[in-house]
Scaffold this active site. Structure first.
Site, short mmCIF file in Angstrom:
data_model
loop_
_atom_site.label_atom_id
_atom_site.label_comp_id
_atom_site.label_asym_id
_atom_site.label_seq_id
_atom_site.Cartn_x
_atom_site.Cartn_y
_atom_site.Cartn_z
N ALA A 166 0.85 -1.19 0.00
CA ALA A 166 0.00 0.00 0.00
C ALA A 166 0.88 1.24 0.00
CB ALA A 166 -0.90 0.01 1.24
N TYR A 213 -5.82 9.50 1.16
CA TYR A 213 -5.44 8.13 1.52
C TYR A 213 -6.70 7.26 1.70
CZ TYR A 213 -3.92 4.19 4.34
OH TYR A 213 -3.71 2.92 4.82
N1 LIG Z 1 0.54 0.19 9.74
C1 LIG Z 1 -0.68 0.49 10.13
O1 LIG Z 1 -0.88 1.06 11.20
C2 LIG Z 1 -1.86 0.12 9.26
C3 LIG Z 1 -3.13 0.50 9.68
C4 LIG Z 1 -4.23 0.15 8.90
C5 LIG Z 1 -4.04 -0.58 7.73
N2 LIG Z 1 -2.79 -0.92 7.36
C6 LIG Z 1 -2.63 -1.65 6.10
O2 LIG Z 1 -1.97 -2.87 6.31
C7 LIG Z 1 -1.20 -3.19 5.12
C8 LIG Z 1 0.24 -3.45 5.52
O3 LIG Z 1 0.74 -2.26 6.12
P1 LIG Z 1 2.12 -2.22 6.90
O4 LIG Z 1 1.97 -1.21 7.96
O5 LIG Z 1 2.57 -3.60 7.20
O6 LIG Z 1 3.02 -1.54 5.80
P2 LIG Z 1 4.50 -1.87 5.32
O7 LIG Z 1 5.27 -2.63 6.33
O8 LIG Z 1 5.05 -0.55 4.86
O9 LIG Z 1 4.22 -2.79 4.08
C9 LIG Z 1 3.76 -2.25 2.88
C10 LIG Z 1 4.50 -2.97 1.77
O10 LIG Z 1 4.03 -2.41 0.53
C11 LIG Z 1 5.14 -2.36 -0.33
N3 LIG Z 1 4.87 -1.37 -1.35
C12 LIG Z 1 4.58 -0.07 -1.19
N4 LIG Z 1 4.40 0.53 -2.38
C13 LIG Z 1 4.59 -0.43 -3.32
C14 LIG Z 1 4.56 -0.44 -4.74
N5 LIG Z 1 4.26 0.65 -5.42
N6 LIG Z 1 4.81 -1.61 -5.35
C15 LIG Z 1 5.09 -2.72 -4.66
N7 LIG Z 1 5.13 -2.78 -3.32
C16 LIG Z 1 4.90 -1.65 -2.66
C17 LIG Z 1 6.29 -1.96 0.58
O11 LIG Z 1 7.52 -2.29 -0.01
P3 LIG Z 1 8.87 -1.56 0.50
O12 LIG Z 1 9.09 -1.93 1.91
O13 LIG Z 1 9.88 -2.11 -0.45
O14 LIG Z 1 8.62 -0.10 0.34
C18 LIG Z 1 6.01 -2.78 1.82
O15 LIG Z 1 6.60 -4.06 1.73
C19 LIG Z 1 -1.37 -2.00 4.19
O16 LIG Z 1 -2.44 -2.24 3.32
C20 LIG Z 1 -1.74 -0.89 5.14
O17 LIG Z 1 -2.42 0.17 4.54
C21 LIG Z 1 -1.69 -0.59 8.10
#
Ligand SMILES: NC(=O)c1ccc[n+]([C@@H]2O[C@H](COP(=O)([O-])OP(=O)(O)OC[C@H]3O[C@@H](n4cnc5c(N)ncnc54)[C@H](OP(=O)(O)O)[C@@H]3O)[C@@H](O)[C@H]2O)c1
Length: 242
Positions: A14, A79
């Protein structure tokens, strides 16, 4: 997809930097909507189920009780709009295959690379460095452990005859970011100086929801429950900092 023939694809990717999404809306829609739609189409074609994550930020407004899966979203910023669009796009492209998992306030063993770690570890570092921590007291969330979340996701995947659609998965209960920071310091016995700040969810023209606590109604009906947020936090902190 052709080589591995997966039965289930889990999409964690994301563009989730909320302020940057305001500045780069086209990229936000490309990653959070168009790519999810394309993935859903590919999964439907291959007969694979798609689990794709979404966010509490699809909600906004005055409400102060947890949001259920059937409540009407009202995103307040690019977002949230791009994520809601991605939900619709996935469900339209793969109505028989797409499962949307909305979650909130994640922390876990591997932090978010794009944000330089996770919120909990960041506050532990701040407290240990003796910083004064200013934290939002007006934004109420359900902080969620990725350990608990991933177990719940596996349970969802294993649920017989899981219907496609939207599911909420968060640790139970609620707190503000300020209360979460106090809890982190308390559990680890860190003498932190934490100051509550109320900006009404605003940074510049961008708005964050004041209340985005999710209710796991549909998962609970399948017998899938998550621990209260403070229990999960305590487990994480003891394991990581013991
Ligand atoms: N963190 C929170 O508090 C939270 C809250 C609500 C929902 N979520 C959702 O949960 C999910 C996982 O979130 P997370 O916090 O675990 O985030 P994260 O650790 O940043 O994981 C997101 C992943 O998406 C990859 N990514 C981003 N842009 C990309 C692109 N254009 N092409 C390919 N890969 C891409 C990133 O790769 P790189 O590492 O290489 O950049 C990363 O591996 C997401 O959908 C997020 O919106 C998270």
């Amino acid at each position: 997809m052709a080589r591995h023939r997966p039965e289930l694809v889990v999409n964690c990717a994301a563009f989730h930097n909320v302020p940057q999404c305001e500045e780069r809306p086209e990229e936000a829609f490309r990653v959070n909507c168009t790519a999810v739609r394309d993935l859903a189409l590919i999964c439907a074609e291959a007969g694979a189920r798609l689990f794709t994550f979404s966010t509490d930020y699809v909600f906004g407004g005055e409400r102060r009780t947890p949001w259920g899966e059937d409540d009407l979203p009202r995103p307040l910023q690019i977002y949230g709009i791009s994520r809601l669009a991605g939900e619709h796009a996935a469900l339209a492209a793969a109505p028989g295959h797409a499962v949307i998992i909305r979650t909130c306030g994640l922390y876990g063993q591997s932090g978010t690379r794009a944000k330089g770690g996770n919120f909990v570890d960041g506050r532990v570092a701040d407290a240990r460095a003796g910083k004064t921590i200013e934290m939002a007291c007006e934004q109420v969330v359900a902080p969620t452990s990725t350990d608990d979340l991933s177990r719940a996701v596996f349970a969802l995947a294993a649920a017989p005859a899981l219907a496609p659609g939207i599911y909420h998965l968060v640790n139970e209960g609620q707190c503000s970011w300020y209360e979460l920071t106090l809890a982190i310091a308390e559990i680890l016995g860190l003498p932190a100086r934490v100051l509550p700040v109320d900006r009404q969810g605003r940074s510049g023209t961008m708005r964050r929801p004041l209340y985005s606590v999710l209710a796991n109604h549909k998962a609970r009906r399948l017998g899938i429950t998550l621990a209260p947020w403070r229990d999960a936090l305590e487990r994480y902190l003891r394991r990581r900092y013991a």
